[in-house]
Design an enzyme around this catalytic site. Structure first.
Site, PDB file in Angstrom:
ATOM      1  N   HIS A  94       0.842  -1.206   0.000  1.00  0.00           N
ATOM      2  CA  HIS A  94       0.000   0.000   0.000  1.00  0.00           C
ATOM      3  C   HIS A  94       0.881   1.263   0.000  1.00  0.00           C
ATOM      4  O   HIS A  94       0.732   2.146  -0.848  1.00  0.00           O
ATOM      5  CB  HIS A  94      -0.911  -0.022   1.232  1.00  0.00           C
ATOM      6  CG  HIS A  94      -1.831   1.165   1.336  1.00  0.00           C
ATOM      7  ND1 HIS A  94      -3.154   1.105   0.986  1.00  0.00           N
ATOM      8  CD2 HIS A  94      -1.616   2.434   1.751  1.00  0.00           C
ATOM      9  CE1 HIS A  94      -3.714   2.301   1.178  1.00  0.00           C
ATOM     10  NE2 HIS A  94      -2.787   3.122   1.646  1.00  0.00           N
ATOM     11  N   GLU A  95       1.802   1.326   0.949  1.00  0.00           N
ATOM     12  CA  GLU A  95       2.645   2.524   1.051  1.00  0.00           C
ATOM     13  C   GLU A  95       3.588   2.632  -0.148  1.00  0.00           C
ATOM     14  O   GLU A  95       3.899   3.737  -0.596  1.00  0.00           O
ATOM     15  CB  GLU A  95       3.427   2.539   2.372  1.00  0.00           C
ATOM     16  CG  GLU A  95       2.561   2.516   3.648  1.00  0.00           C
ATOM     17  CD  GLU A  95       1.507   3.614   3.729  1.00  0.00           C
ATOM     18  OE1 GLU A  95       1.703   4.691   3.143  1.00  0.00           O
ATOM     19  OE2 GLU A  95       0.452   3.377   4.369  1.00  0.00           O
TER      20      GLU A  95
HETATM   21 ZN   LIG Z   1      -3.169   5.248   1.768  1.00  0.00          ZN
END
Ligand SMILES: [Zn+2]
Length: 501
Positions: A266-267
């Site tokens: 995600h990051e």
């Molecule tokens: Zn996010």
């Protein structure tokens, strides 16, 4: 266009960006390395620079300059850097200048007291400890909305627009109300189906092994460690002080390896987005994308790509190598199903792809109702619990696992949450277009060839930074405004198959 004036604008924006980068790095350090005893002085240092930034950002001379330049961009190509830099900075200036610095200071002063009150209330699971602070913050937000202004008659619109230009209650509720009954139906059907076993994700997985796998995966996706790093923090986040220095963090649960890996992906999605900004836009005031567009990238990598069957085929041997002996004999199918297990639960940040949307709709509805005086702050816990039962069939046993779970309302104006779901929806919309334009995408994912996919996203999204609004980006990238249809079709097809519906 008067080039002398334009160059003066660029110089002013560059100074703002450099100072902003300094506070960004201080904020990153605050959450990653800072010794606890430095909290007070660091907060003061950041407040000083933050105040300077606000003053410089609403300097009347900057306003005069922007207004003059904005009158001269009519002949320029709308998409050009020059026209965009003037247009976007003039728009943002007009928003910022409506809020007097003393109101900003007062709001953050109130936040300084409200945030620890929220932390204590959550620890003791007692909403009444946070209630008077939230009441005060809501009053201040209504006042802010009046200062910013809104044409629709709904003050919540002023707050929504503050986070993402062009967002209104009507626009979002139109999209969300089309999705809601379909999600409720899908969640119900899944609850009646044979459940998925995710035992393969649980066991003993030491931190170092998890971090090594996270670095391998993030790097393969296109996140550059020459311009970034991966560290640990309480809440995972991405910090971009420029395209050349974009840092990501994760947290580790040594009994559940998917938790950290999916948050790294995600990051890394946010990180790739920031690293692949057109370098000409750094320091121009239009380097940061809107929140929905930003979240579409993190969720594209995490969910659409990272939870796909093709990705699991590539990931499995790498996970087996990282966690020697513990994943032997596991099949791609078992891993794929485990990563896509659906389970209605109380906590938003732990929610799966299907139930996640309901957590956001609940918050969106309550924010609108509170800002419009239809629900009192005091009644939020009951309203929250009633919706959880109605939407997900689970009732929080206490406020800590209900209305107090998120930090957002204690530290920033309402209006942030909807961008999370809009981002998820846009990720599915992009996936639709990508498959039409790049028919070989699935095969590339299976082979671990991610560069073409990331290059496509860079061309459509990453390089533009904040030049375009969310609807503009959606039109340019997919030929359509933001829409919920691809999202619903994506969830139905994927989870219909996983759960045999
Ligand atoms: Zn996010």
């Amino acid at each position: 266009m008067d080039m002398q004036k334009y160059n003066e604008l660029k110089m002013r924006m560059a100074r703002l960006a450099d100072l902003g980068a300094a506070t960004g790095l201080m904020a990153w350090d605050q959450q990653v390395f800072m010794p606890p005893g430095a909290a007070e002085t660091r907060a003061r240092q950041m407040a000083t620079i933050g105040g300077m930034l606000h003053e410089m950002g609403i300097d009347p001379a900057l306003g005069t300059l922007l207004e003059a330049l904005n009158g001269q961009i009519g002949d320029l190509d709308y998409d050009s850097d020059e026209a965009s830099i003037v247009r976007v900075n003039w728009r943002d200036y007009q928003k910022a200048v409506r809020i007097p610095p003393e109101k900003v200071a007062a709001f953050f002063g109130a936040v300084g007291i409200a945030r620890p009150a929220w932390a204590e209330a959550r620890a003791k699971s007692d909403f009444s400890l946070f209630q008077p602070h939230l009441e005060r913050l809501v009053d201040m937000q209504i006042e802010l909305a009046e200062l910013i202004g809104y044409e629709s008659g709904n003050p919540y619109d002023a707050l929504l627009d503050f986070y993402e230009t062009g967002l209104t209650y009507e626009l979002i509720s139109g999209v969300f109300s089309a999705v809601k009954p379909q999600l409720v139906e899908l969640i119900h059907a899944i609850s009646q189906a044979r459940q998925v076993d995710d035992g393969v994700l649980h066991g003993s997985f030491p931190q170092d092994e998890q971090l090594a796998l996270g670095r391998t995966v993030a790097g393969a996706l296109g996140y550059s460690f020459n311009h970034g790093r991966l560290d640990l923090s309480v809440h995972p986040f991405t910090s971009a002080s420029s395209h050349a220095d974009v840092r990501i963090t994760t947290r580790i649960d040594e009994t559940f390896w998917a938790s950290s890996l999916m948050s790294v992906i995600h990051e890394a999605g946010h990180g790739i987005h920031a690293q692949r900004l057109d370098p000409n836009l750094y320091g121009s005031g239009v380097s940061a994308p809107g929140l929905s567009v930003g979240e579409s990238q993190s969720r594209f990598y995490e969910n659409v790509l990272g939870r796909s069957r093709a990705f699991c085929a590539w990931l499995l041997p790498r996970a087996q190598e990282a966690f020697r002996g513990r994943l032997d004999g596991v099949s791609v199918e078992t891993l794929y199903r485990a990563l896509n297990r659906v389970q209605p639960s109380l906590i938003r940040v732990e929610a799966d792809e299907v139930t996640y949307g309901m957590h956001i709709m609940l918050r969106f509805e309550l924010e609108n109702a509170v800002i419009n005086g239809q629900v009192k702050v005091a009644d939020l816990p009951q309203e929250w619990d009633a919706r959880m039962e109605q939407y997900l069939g689970v009732v929080p046993p206490d406020d800590a696992q209900g209305v107090l779970q998120d930090i957002h309302w204690s530290q920033s104006p309402m209006g942030y949450f909807p961008t999370y779901l809009l981002g998820s929806m846009f990720a599915a919309q992009l996936w639709d277009t990508m498959q039409v334009e790049r028919p070989g995408t699935r095969a590339e994912i299976e082979a671990g060839q991610f560069e073409g996919i990331t290059a496509w996203l860079t061309d459509k999204i990453h390089r533009h930074g904040g030049k375009f609004t969310f609807p503009e980006i959606a039109e340019r990238a997919t030929g359509h405004p933001p829409t919920s249809e691809p999202y619903i079709a994506y969830l139905r097809a994927k989870y219909g198959e996983v759960y045999g519906l």
